[in-house]
Design a protein around this motif. Structure first.
Motif, PDB file in Angstrom:
ATOM      1  N   GLU A   1      59.378  62.356  77.188  1.00 17.16           N
ATOM      2  CA  GLU A   1      60.344  62.593  78.265  1.00 17.16           C
ATOM      3  C   GLU A   1      61.765  62.741  77.730  1.00 17.16           C
ATOM      4  N   SER A   2      62.083  62.039  76.663  1.00 21.52           N
ATOM      5  CA  SER A   2      63.425  62.126  76.079  1.00 21.52           C
ATOM      6  C   SER A   2      63.747  63.521  75.562  1.00 21.52           C
ATOM      7  N   GLU A   3      62.695  64.347  75.338  1.00 27.47           N
ATOM      8  CA  GLU A   3      62.891  65.681  74.773  1.00 27.47           C
ATOM      9  C   GLU A   3      62.740  66.798  75.791  1.00 27.47           C
TER      10      GLU A   3
ATOM     11  N   MET B   1      63.980  70.530  74.701  1.00 29.63           N
ATOM     12  CA  MET B   1      62.936  71.485  74.353  1.00 29.63           C
ATOM     13  C   MET B   1      62.796  72.619  75.373  1.00 29.63           C
ATOM     14  N   ARG B   2      63.757  72.781  76.235  1.00 30.05           N
ATOM     15  CA  ARG B   2      63.716  73.920  77.149  1.00 30.05           C
ATOM     16  C   ARG B   2      63.785  75.211  76.344  1.00 30.05           C
ATOM     17  N   ALA B   3      62.930  76.159  76.697  1.00 24.78           N
ATOM     18  CA  ALA B   3      62.932  77.469  76.045  1.00 24.78           C
ATOM     19  C   ALA B   3      63.923  78.381  76.766  1.00 24.78           C
TER      20      ALA B   3
ATOM     21  N   PRO C   1      57.270  67.959  82.256  1.00 24.15           N
ATOM     22  CA  PRO C   1      56.098  68.453  81.533  1.00 24.15           C
ATOM     23  C   PRO C   1      55.350  69.584  82.252  1.00 24.15           C
ATOM     24  N   PHE C   2      55.252  69.543  83.587  1.00 20.48           N
ATOM     25  CA  PHE C   2      54.501  70.547  84.353  1.00 20.48           C
ATOM     26  C   PHE C   2      55.088  70.643  85.758  1.00 20.48           C
TER      27      PHE C   2
ATOM     28  N   TYR D   1      56.673  66.601  66.017  1.00 20.56           N
ATOM     29  CA  TYR D   1      55.548  65.715  66.297  1.00 20.56           C
ATOM     30  C   TYR D   1      55.376  65.390  67.772  1.00 20.56           C
ATOM     31  N   GLY D   2      56.303  65.824  68.616  1.00 22.13           N
ATOM     32  CA  GLY D   2      56.196  65.499  70.031  1.00 22.13           C
ATOM     33  C   GLY D   2      56.270  63.998  70.237  1.00 22.13           C
TER      34      GLY D   2
END
Length: 343
Positions: free
Chosen positions: A66-68, A72-74, A82-83, A251-252
């Motif tokens: 969740e912190s990412e 990590m938005r493209a 996440p979804f 590593y996610g």
């Protein structure tokens, strides 16, 4: 105007189809109806897009911490991690609507998996005529590899080790093997990668108990791309005194064990995190993201790189094929997605 894209019907821009990650290990194709592009924007019909086996596999299984989620938005992502989320960042296609000088042009854009989309011209890379669209899907990975080489400080005559022969690792091998006098070695579990590594001018080393003997412990620069604890241990052991170890793996939400005592400290190793979101520090005063992406695309002129995009999966088959692509039986390099426009 929305980042989302559009497609055409009887000459009018109406509906686009895109891939959405909707739940752990579940994807679906959705349609959306949008207005035409503003004047000066480009409507691009996608022919191929690349699947990232590393990043997108984490998204597919819900493995992004969740912190990412925001980091990590493209580019041009719809939805939120996440979804459900429309993800992807490697689309190659042809301009079908826009200024006359762009019509029919081959292009690359950091856009999700979608059959047609619109973007302003300054967010699109125009490709040289000698770069096929299938090969052009490597541009995002080549940008990552180029940035990593800049981060590493690798130079002529260096001994260079790359642990992990996925697409990014192989592209680093391709780039560094062209440094005059460089000795490049690539470590991987998959013996079928040997042929590709050797055509790039590097030496293939099978991963395992004998790898350390073959690699030695005197590399000037080591790149790690395997996203595994054993791979990182191999990378540390291959480093020479005061060598640079460049970590590209993401590593996610997974945790790995790595020994940072002994060899790591005794050799005064330099551990460098390389991530494509920022231009490498050594180039940042002069290089924009756009200049770097243009350079990465231009580096794809070599037909040798076609072996990295040898397989494809039809866009309409993605909901049933994703478990195979990302599952235990989905070995090999990730296939590219082929859209109806490419046929």
């Amino acid at each position: 105007m929305s980042n989302s894209t559009v497609s055409r019907s009887r000459g009018r821009i109406r509906v686009a189809r895109s891939l959405w990650y909707t739940a752990p290990q579940t994807v679906e194709i959705r349609s959306e109806r949008l207005a035409p592009a503003p004047p000066g924007w480009l409507t691009i019909e996608t022919h191929f897009s690349a699947i990232s086996r590393g990043t997108e596999q984490l998204i597919w299984r819900g493995g992004v911490a969740e912190s990412e989620w925001q980091r990590m938005r493209a580019p041009f992502q719809d939805g939120d991690l996440p979804f459900p989320v429309k993800y992807g960042y490697s689309a190659a296609g042809v301009v079908v609507n826009g200024p006359p000088e762009w019509l029919g042009a081959s292009t690359f854009a950091l856009f999700p998996h979608q059959d047609v989309f619109v973007l302003p011209m300054d967010r699109v890379t125009r490709l040289a005529d000698d770069i096929p669209l299938r090969r052009a899907t490597l541009a995002a990975n080549m940008e990552t590899a180029l940035n990593a080489v800049w981060d590493s400080g690798a130079g002529p005559a260096d001994k260079i080790v790359i642990v992990g022969a996925g697409i990014v690792g192989l592209l680093i091998a391709y780039l560094t093997s062209r440094l005059p006098g460089a000795r490049v070695m690539v470590v991987d579990l998959a013996p079928e990668r040997r042929a590709i590594v050797e055509t790039f001018g590097a030496t293939f080393v099978p991963a395992g108990t004998s790898a350390s003997t073959t690699l030695g412990d005197d590399a000037d620069v080591v790149f790690h791309t395997s996203a595994s604890g054993p791979g990182l241990a191999t990378a540390v052991n291959a480093c020479g005194f005061e060598a640079s170890l460049v970590e590209l793996s993401w590593y996610g939400d997974a945790e790995i064990d790595v020994a940072l005592g002994g060899t790591f400290h005794a050799k005064r190793l330099r551990l460098v995190s390389s991530q494509v979101g920022h231009v490498a520090t050594s180039r940042r005063p002069r290089w924009s993201h756009a200049r770097r992406l243009d350079a990465a695309a231009a580096l794809l002129a070599d037909p040798l790189l076609d072996q990295l995009v040898a397989t494809s999966v039809a866009f309409d088959e993605l909901p049933t094929q994703m478990p195979t692509i990302f599952g235990q039986t989905g070995g090999g390099l990730a296939p590219v997605i082929a859209y109806p426009a490419a046929s």
